[in-house]
Design a protein around this motif. Sequence first.
Motif, PDB file in Angstrom:
ATOM      1  N   PRO A 105       0.829  -1.209   0.000  1.00  0.00           N
ATOM      2  CA  PRO A 105       0.000   0.000   0.000  1.00  0.00           C
ATOM      3  C   PRO A 105       0.864   1.259   0.000  1.00  0.00           C
ATOM      4  O   PRO A 105       1.835   1.356   0.749  1.00  0.00           O
ATOM      5  CB  PRO A 105      -0.807  -0.126   1.298  1.00  0.00           C
ATOM      6  N   GLY A 106       0.543   2.168  -0.879  1.00  0.00           N
ATOM      7  CA  GLY A 106       1.304   3.404  -1.031  1.00  0.00           C
ATOM      8  C   GLY A 106       2.336   3.347  -2.146  1.00  0.00           C
ATOM      9  O   GLY A 106       2.726   4.374  -2.687  1.00  0.00           O
ATOM     10  N   LEU A 107       2.800   2.126  -2.475  1.00  0.00           N
ATOM     11  CA  LEU A 107       3.801   1.969  -3.533  1.00  0.00           C
ATOM     12  C   LEU A 107       3.307   1.098  -4.676  1.00  0.00           C
ATOM     13  O   LEU A 107       3.727   1.258  -5.811  1.00  0.00           O
ATOM     14  CB  LEU A 107       5.100   1.382  -2.969  1.00  0.00           C
ATOM     15  N   GLY A 108       2.445   0.128  -4.387  1.00  0.00           N
ATOM     16  CA  GLY A 108       1.893  -0.727  -5.419  1.00  0.00           C
ATOM     17  C   GLY A 108       2.649  -2.027  -5.584  1.00  0.00           C
ATOM     18  O   GLY A 108       3.394  -2.455  -4.708  1.00  0.00           O
ATOM     19  N   THR A 109       2.450  -2.676  -6.720  1.00  0.00           N
ATOM     20  CA  THR A 109       3.198  -3.864  -7.110  1.00  0.00           C
ATOM     21  C   THR A 109       4.484  -3.361  -7.749  1.00  0.00           C
ATOM     22  O   THR A 109       4.439  -2.639  -8.743  1.00  0.00           O
ATOM     23  CB  THR A 109       2.394  -4.720  -8.106  1.00  0.00           C
ATOM     24  N   LEU A 110       5.612  -3.732  -7.153  1.00  0.00           N
ATOM     25  CA  LEU A 110       6.891  -3.166  -7.580  1.00  0.00           C
ATOM     26  C   LEU A 110       7.661  -4.071  -8.526  1.00  0.00           C
ATOM     27  O   LEU A 110       7.727  -5.290  -8.335  1.00  0.00           O
ATOM     28  CB  LEU A 110       7.766  -2.873  -6.354  1.00  0.00           C
ATOM     29  N   PHE A 111       8.269  -3.437  -9.519  1.00  0.00           N
ATOM     30  CA  PHE A 111       9.199  -4.080 -10.441  1.00  0.00           C
ATOM     31  C   PHE A 111      10.477  -3.258 -10.435  1.00  0.00           C
ATOM     32  O   PHE A 111      10.427  -2.027 -10.293  1.00  0.00           O
ATOM     33  CB  PHE A 111       8.632  -4.109 -11.864  1.00  0.00           C
ATOM     34  N   VAL A 112      11.633  -3.927 -10.589  1.00  0.00           N
ATOM     35  CA  VAL A 112      12.913  -3.224 -10.629  1.00  0.00           C
ATOM     36  C   VAL A 112      13.875  -3.974 -11.542  1.00  0.00           C
ATOM     37  O   VAL A 112      13.787  -5.194 -11.681  1.00  0.00           O
ATOM     38  CB  VAL A 112      13.517  -3.076  -9.199  1.00  0.00           C
ATOM     39  N   LEU A 127      -3.601  -1.647  -8.490  1.00  0.00           N
ATOM     40  CA  LEU A 127      -4.280  -2.947  -8.483  1.00  0.00           C
ATOM     41  C   LEU A 127      -4.826  -3.352  -9.852  1.00  0.00           C
ATOM     42  O   LEU A 127      -5.080  -4.534 -10.095  1.00  0.00           O
ATOM     43  CB  LEU A 127      -5.400  -2.957  -7.443  1.00  0.00           C
ATOM     44  N   ASP A 128      -4.992  -2.397 -10.760  1.00  0.00           N
ATOM     45  CA  ASP A 128      -5.430  -2.702 -12.124  1.00  0.00           C
ATOM     46  C   ASP A 128      -4.250  -2.962 -13.059  1.00  0.00           C
ATOM     47  O   ASP A 128      -4.446  -3.187 -14.254  1.00  0.00           O
ATOM     48  CB  ASP A 128      -6.283  -1.560 -12.678  1.00  0.00           C
ATOM     49  N   ASP A 134       0.052  10.608 -12.050  1.00  0.00           N
ATOM     50  CA  ASP A 134      -1.184  11.331 -12.348  1.00  0.00           C
ATOM     51  C   ASP A 134      -1.839  11.726 -11.032  1.00  0.00           C
ATOM     52  O   ASP A 134      -1.446  11.246  -9.968  1.00  0.00           O
ATOM     53  CB  ASP A 134      -2.134  10.514 -13.231  1.00  0.00           C
ATOM     54  N   ALA A 135      -2.816  12.579 -11.092  1.00  0.00           N
ATOM     55  CA  ALA A 135      -3.423  13.156  -9.894  1.00  0.00           C
ATOM     56  C   ALA A 135      -4.097  12.109  -9.008  1.00  0.00           C
ATOM     57  O   ALA A 135      -4.185  12.298  -7.798  1.00  0.00           O
ATOM     58  CB  ALA A 135      -4.429  14.241 -10.290  1.00  0.00           C
ATOM     59  N   GLU A 136      -4.557  11.000  -9.554  1.00  0.00           N
ATOM     60  CA  GLU A 136      -5.247   9.981  -8.773  1.00  0.00           C
ATOM     61  C   GLU A 136      -4.335   8.840  -8.328  1.00  0.00           C
ATOM     62  O   GLU A 136      -4.761   7.936  -7.616  1.00  0.00           O
ATOM     63  CB  GLU A 136      -6.422   9.397  -9.575  1.00  0.00           C
ATOM     64  N   GLU A 141      -3.977   8.000  -4.512  1.00  0.00           N
ATOM     65  CA  GLU A 141      -5.201   7.383  -3.993  1.00  0.00           C
ATOM     66  C   GLU A 141      -5.309   5.926  -4.435  1.00  0.00           C
ATOM     67  O   GLU A 141      -5.644   5.042  -3.640  1.00  0.00           O
ATOM     68  CB  GLU A 141      -6.413   8.178  -4.471  1.00  0.00           C
ATOM     69  N   ARG A 142      -5.018   5.644  -5.705  1.00  0.00           N
ATOM     70  CA  ARG A 142      -5.094   4.263  -6.197  1.00  0.00           C
ATOM     71  C   ARG A 142      -4.084   3.364  -5.485  1.00  0.00           C
ATOM     72  O   ARG A 142      -4.377   2.219  -5.162  1.00  0.00           O
ATOM     73  CB  ARG A 142      -4.846   4.206  -7.705  1.00  0.00           C
TER      74      ARG A 142
END
Length: 139
Positions: free
Chosen positions: A50-57, A72-73, A130-132, A135-136
């Motif tokens: 949460p806050g960072l998402g699914t991470l790739f590096v 999540l999408d 982006d602005a959202e 939140e996402r």
Amino acid sequence: MTKAFALAAGLLAVTALPTLAHEKEALAQIPPGAPYVRVSETLPLPDYLPGLGTLFVDPATLPAGPFLGYDLDGNLSATIYMTPLEELQNGTSYDNLHVGNHNVSSVDIYYNAGHPGVEAPHAHVVLFHDAEARERLAE
């Protein structure tokens, strides 16, 4: 001479634009492709943070990254850098870091005490695309 310079600059711009567009398109959704790997498959971290998402590096760019954060999408929502504080204090510079997407709506910078993959205390620099996005990713 000026015409030759202008012509060379124009040719460079025309040939670079499709490459940039292709890279942006390739990174826009999960999976971003080689050389990026899913962080949760290589380190003991959850698949979604949460806050960072699914991470790739790209492992070659550790510890700074960029880490690509997907919502999540599966859409690229943030580019994250993790810069060790001790290295910064000792004068290490992280120059010309890549960006998952050049559109940036806001930036957060905060302290992290360390976690698998970047164990030393470090700063998270999060570029939201982006602005959202914030939140996402908070979901």
